[in-house]
Design an enzyme around this catalytic site. Structure first.
Site, PDB file in Angstrom:
ATOM      1  N   GLU A 103       0.844  -1.196   0.000  1.00 41.64           N
ATOM      2  CA  GLU A 103       0.000   0.000   0.000  1.00 41.64           C
ATOM      3  C   GLU A 103       0.879   1.247   0.000  1.00 41.64           C
ATOM      4  O   GLU A 103       1.943   1.278   0.628  1.00 41.64           O
ATOM      5  CB  GLU A 103      -0.907  -0.014   1.238  1.00 41.64           C
ATOM      6  CG  GLU A 103      -2.009   1.027   1.230  1.00 41.64           C
ATOM      7  CD  GLU A 103      -3.066   0.733   2.305  1.00 41.64           C
ATOM      8  OE1 GLU A 103      -3.538  -0.425   2.368  1.00 41.64           O
ATOM      9  OE2 GLU A 103      -3.386   1.643   3.074  1.00 41.64           O
ATOM     10  N   ASP A 105       0.093   5.360   0.592  1.00 44.33           N
ATOM     11  CA  ASP A 105      -1.009   6.188   1.077  1.00 44.33           C
ATOM     12  C   ASP A 105      -0.738   7.682   1.035  1.00 44.33           C
ATOM     13  O   ASP A 105       0.353   8.133   1.406  1.00 44.33           O
ATOM     14  CB  ASP A 105      -1.314   5.868   2.552  1.00 44.33           C
ATOM     15  CG  ASP A 105      -1.825   4.464   2.770  1.00 44.33           C
ATOM     16  OD1 ASP A 105      -2.492   3.931   1.873  1.00 44.33           O
ATOM     17  OD2 ASP A 105      -1.559   3.910   3.856  1.00 44.33           O
ATOM     18  N   GLU A 107      -3.063  10.288   3.112  1.00 49.73           N
ATOM     19  CA  GLU A 107      -4.203  10.332   4.025  1.00 49.73           C
ATOM     20  C   GLU A 107      -4.254  11.684   4.721  1.00 49.73           C
ATOM     21  O   GLU A 107      -3.233  12.180   5.206  1.00 49.73           O
ATOM     22  CB  GLU A 107      -4.091   9.227   5.084  1.00 49.73           C
ATOM     23  CG  GLU A 107      -4.133   7.814   4.514  1.00 49.73           C
ATOM     24  CD  GLU A 107      -3.872   6.759   5.561  1.00 49.73           C
ATOM     25  OE1 GLU A 107      -4.686   5.830   5.682  1.00 49.73           O
ATOM     26  OE2 GLU A 107      -2.834   6.862   6.262  1.00 49.73           O
TER      27      GLU A 107
END
Length: 284
Positions: A103, A105, A107
């Protein structure tokens, strides 16, 4: 371990190169599909609105998986009390490799009145969902208010590096130093808004307060260009710099150093509480 951002400078120096201008905007319906919370998702003139309330959040996912590329969107966040709420734009293969996924990210960690949003960047490699995920977080307080207007956030992912951009300014470069510390399996592009009250705001001190619902995020100017998982082997990874081989120019490095000097508030490599035997890329 939190750093205190300096207020000595107001705006980053020019990076001298604008990768977002090199890639075509994608029609949402051609590139994505709803993943969950369809009743909390609305599209108007290629601008997507998703929201979280007491009943549900919402998420979307790219139709195609990629093995490299440039992935961006212009995003506008909600002002006011948003503690506990995560607005995300990220790459993942968690559905293809549950419990053992990769993953990358971007955010936005919700906040309380009078405090800025935190932009968290993160990289997982073959992480598990049982609490043993090794995060590689770098966090920033932006040099602008992300609730006032749309700003462009992007991830460049190639076999050699991951670069995070904000309005074409590189804020973080994560180079490939070994196969063990770099994601190489195909990933899909996702976006979502959800309740992460257990950790999102000051390590869970402040929770989502649904007296302020709905919590709204707006996305537009979607970009997803690169080599899909099904592209021929000769497909060449795109670049986020003037150089076809990748990396960053001198001006881009200067802009990134400015951001990290004045606006970075956390770097996992500088966290003395972390077991850095698990993150060898910090020292190699």
């Amino acid at each position: 371990m939190l750093m205190t951002p300096s207020s000595n400078a107001d705006w980053p120096p020019s990076p001298g190169y604008w990768p977002s201008s090199k890639f075509r905007t994608m029609n949402f319906y051609k590139g994505f599909r709803n993943l969950w919370g369809p009743q909390h998702q609305r599209i108007q003139q290629n601008a997507l609105t998703i929201w979280l309330d007491r009943t549900s959040g919402s998420g979307f996912k790219s139709v195609r998986p990629f093995r490299s590329g440039y992935f961006g969107a212009s995003i506008k966040l909600q002002p006011g009390y948003t503690a506990g709420v995560i607005t995300a734009f990220y790459l993942s293969n968690n559905e293809a490799h549950p419990g053992f996924h990769d993953e990358v990210d971007i955010e936005f960690l919700g906040t309380t009145f009078g405090k800025p949003y935190t932009l968290q960047t993160n990289v997982y490699i073959r992480g598990s969902g049982d609490g043993k995920i090794i995060g590689r977080e770098m966090k920033f307080h932006l040099w602008f208010d992300p609730t006032k207007d749309f700003h462009h956030y992007a991830i460049l992912w190639t076999p050699k590096e991951i670069i995070f951009f904000v309005d074409d300014v590189p804020i973080r470069r994560y180079p490939r130093k070994s196969a063990e510390t770099f994601p190489m399996r195909p990933m899909w592009l996702y976006g979502s808004i959800w309740d992460a009250s257990s950790w999102a705001t000051e390590d869970g001190k402040y929770k989502a307060d649904y007296r302020y619902q709905p919590f709204v995020a707006r996305y537009t100017n979607f970009k997803a260009s690169g080599c899909t998982a099904f592209a021929p082997r000769w497909c060449h990874a795109v670049s986020g710099s003037p150089y076809r081989s990748g990396g960053l120019s001198r001006e881009q490095y200067s802009a990134m150093r400015w951001v990290q000097r004045y606006h970075m508030v956390y770097n996992y490599c500088q966290d003395s509480k972390r077991d850095h035997r698990l993150t060898p890329e910090c020292w190699s």
